[in-house]
Design a protein around this motif. Structure first.
Motif, PDB file in Angstrom:
ATOM      1  N   ASN A  71      -5.428   0.099  -2.395  1.00  0.00           N
ATOM      2  CA  ASN A  71      -5.685   1.420  -1.781  1.00  0.00           C
ATOM      3  C   ASN A  71      -7.034   2.013  -2.188  1.00  0.00           C
ATOM      4  OD1 ASN A  71      -3.221   1.348  -0.508  1.00  0.00           O
ATOM      5  ND2 ASN A  71      -2.177   2.676  -1.963  1.00  0.00           N
ATOM      6  N   CYS A  94      -3.211   5.594  -5.987  1.00  0.00           N
ATOM      7  CA  CYS A  94      -3.349   4.219  -6.492  1.00  0.00           C
ATOM      8  C   CYS A  94      -3.255   4.238  -8.016  1.00  0.00           C
ATOM      9  CB  CYS A  94      -4.656   3.576  -6.052  1.00  0.00           C
ATOM     10  SG  CYS A  94      -6.129   4.188  -6.877  1.00  0.00           S
ATOM     11  N   SER A 101       0.828  -1.210   0.000  1.00  0.00           N
ATOM     12  CA  SER A 101       0.000   0.000   0.000  1.00  0.00           C
ATOM     13  C   SER A 101       0.860   1.256   0.000  1.00  0.00           C
ATOM     14  CB  SER A 101      -0.915   0.011   1.227  1.00  0.00           C
ATOM     15  OG  SER A 101      -1.892  -0.974   1.061  1.00  0.00           O
ATOM     16  N   ASN A 124       2.587   1.618  -3.388  1.00  0.00           N
ATOM     17  CA  ASN A 124       1.655   2.041  -4.444  1.00  0.00           C
ATOM     18  C   ASN A 124       1.348   3.529  -4.350  1.00  0.00           C
ATOM     19  OD1 ASN A 124      -0.078  -0.017  -6.363  1.00  0.00           O
ATOM     20  ND2 ASN A 124       1.062  -1.049  -4.758  1.00  0.00           N
ATOM     21  N   SER A 125       1.205   4.036  -3.134  1.00  0.00           N
ATOM     22  CA  SER A 125       0.907   5.461  -2.969  1.00  0.00           C
ATOM     23  C   SER A 125       2.119   6.303  -3.346  1.00  0.00           C
ATOM     24  CB  SER A 125       0.477   5.735  -1.518  1.00  0.00           C
ATOM     25  OG  SER A 125      -0.201   6.961  -1.440  1.00  0.00           O
TER      26      SER A 125
END
Ligand SMILES: Cc1cc2nc3c(=O)[nH]c(=O)nc-3n(C[C@H](O)[C@H](O)[C@H](O)COP(=O)(O)OP(=O)(O)OC[C@H]3O[C@@H](n4cnc5c(N)ncnc54)[C@H](O)[C@@H]3O)c2cc1C
Length: 371
Positions: A153, A116, A82, A85-86
């Motif tokens: 996300n 995302c 997560s 990815n952010s």
């Protein structure tokens, strides 16, 4: 592999030991993704991992992202994925020339927004070129409508790099990518999924209904977007494989500690040949996968073609991670099942890893195409 960015090892160690280790159980038990993950990651600078230091980031090379992914996944694959990815979205938006995009990148780095990347749809996963979300140019702006599914996300993301079809007659050549602001009209968040584990990842869906994007919000035009996605996915395949290394190392460490401590039939379990051989197989597989990951990371850092190297690493990760974690649980007897060890979570996340950024079968397609 050592970190090249000074101080990054301490930052990751500190984040994991002072925060993530405690929180992972609490979060997973609530079966959802909490904004606290991003707020805390921001304090440690992790959401600016690859962003240039001139813009407040750490400016880390790709191989540092891989190392970070491995280390954090030892504690929580889902949290690591997560955060990465952010931060990927923040780093990408800094490459844009639009001031508004830079502002959104800063908000991601501050933990106020979550990023995302959305390719997958309810009717198109492996076959990415078959996406149906449409982008139509009307009076100088893009009107975008469609549904996205299985997006990491999605529970909290408001800054979205989204892929849409501008001309269905052109197949992959018609696909473009856009920056979507989840705070604008036309964006609707859907359900977060209830899964067998890995809820910290915040997987879910959203839809766009006549969402209006400016020309400036087109991040990659038709013809280029698909190629950009296919290139950046090699990086994702590499760090997902590294995260599998991380989960296996953690499982092996726990199983080994148990085997040294636990006596059966008059001696430590680990000194029974059956147990020692089982764990040595896992150790060997981890070392082999680490080699493939390092090779792929070096190619990506050197801006060379990593298609095959990344596919090899991800395929091997898909093949060996679940059997390895399962064997470690077996080696710990019933105690391996205790939720405090998080090994059931690792198993669920190893299954997630076998889909994200291309399934194990798609890796076989890449490798067989090379052959
Ligand atoms: C937790 C989680 C997070 C995710 N995060 C994201 C994200 O952030 N962004 C995003 O865009 N997507 C994301 N995905 C989606 C992921 O990329 C897809 O799950 C993946 O591409 C596979 O697509 P699918 O699940 O639709 O499977 P399908 O495409 O329906 O395939 C089903 C099965 O058939 C196999 N298969 C398909 N084609 C072939 C073939 N030609 N030959 C042999 N076998 C084949 C597949 O390997 C798979 O096992 C995520 C998925 C999960 C589980």
């Amino acid at each position: 592999m050592q970190f090249q960015t000074p101080g990054l090892q301490d930052i990751v160690d500190d984040f994991v030991s002072s925060f993530l280790k405690d929180k992972r159980h609490e979060w997973e038990s609530t079966k959802t993704q909490h904004m606290e993950l991003f707020q805390e990651a921001s304090k440690f600078g992790l959401l600016g991992l690859e962003t240039d230091p001139a813009h407040g980031g750490l400016g880390a090379p790709f191989s540092d992202k891989v190392k970070l992914a491995e280390l954090m996944a030892q504690t929580s694959f889902a949290a690591a994925f997560s955060i990465i990815n952010s931060q990927n979205v923040a780093a990408r938006l800094r490459e844009s020339t639009a001031q508004r995009h830079h502002q959104m990148a800063d908000e991601i780095m501050a933990g106020d927004r979550v990023g995302c990347t959305a390719l997958t749809e309810p009717t198109a996963g492996s076959d990415f070129a078959a996406i149906q979300t449409s982008a139509k140019k009307i009076d100088g702006v893009w009107e975008i409508s469609g549904n996205k599914a299985w997006i990491t996300n999605a529970t909290n993301a408001e800054t979205i790099i989204l892929y849409a079809q501008t001309d269905p007659t052109k197949g992959w050549k018609g696909i473009a990518s856009f920056l979507i602001d989840g705070r604008k009209a036309g964006f609707e968040r859907g359900e977060s999924y209830s899964l067998i584990g890995g809820h910290i990842i915040g997987a879910g869906e959203f839809s766009l209904s006549s969402y209006v994007a400016s020309e400036e919000d087109m991040l990659a035009p038709p013809g280029e977007a698909f190629k950009v996605a296919m290139t950046s996915i090699n990086g994702a395949r590499t760090y997902v494989a590294a995260m599998c290394v991380g989960m296996m190392k953690n499982a092996l460490e726990l199983a080994t500690a148990y085997g040294k401590e636990r006596n059966a039939f008059g001696k430590p379990l680990l000194t029974h040949q059956g147990m020692g051989w089982s764990l040595s197989d896992i150790y060997t597989n981890i070392a082999a996968l680490e080699g493939l990951v390092e090779k792929s990371a070096a190619l990506i850092d050197g801006k060379q073609d990593a298609v095959l190297a990344a596919a090899l690493a991800k395929k091997m990760a898909g093949d060996i991670t679940i059997p390895a974690i399962s064997a470690c649980i077996q080696a710990m007897g019933a105690n391996g099942l205790r939720s405090e060890h998080f090994l059931g979570e690792h198993l669920a996340c190893a299954k997630i890893a076998a889909y994200t950024d291309g399934s194990t079968e798609m890796m076989k397609e890449r490798i067989s195409a090379y052959l």
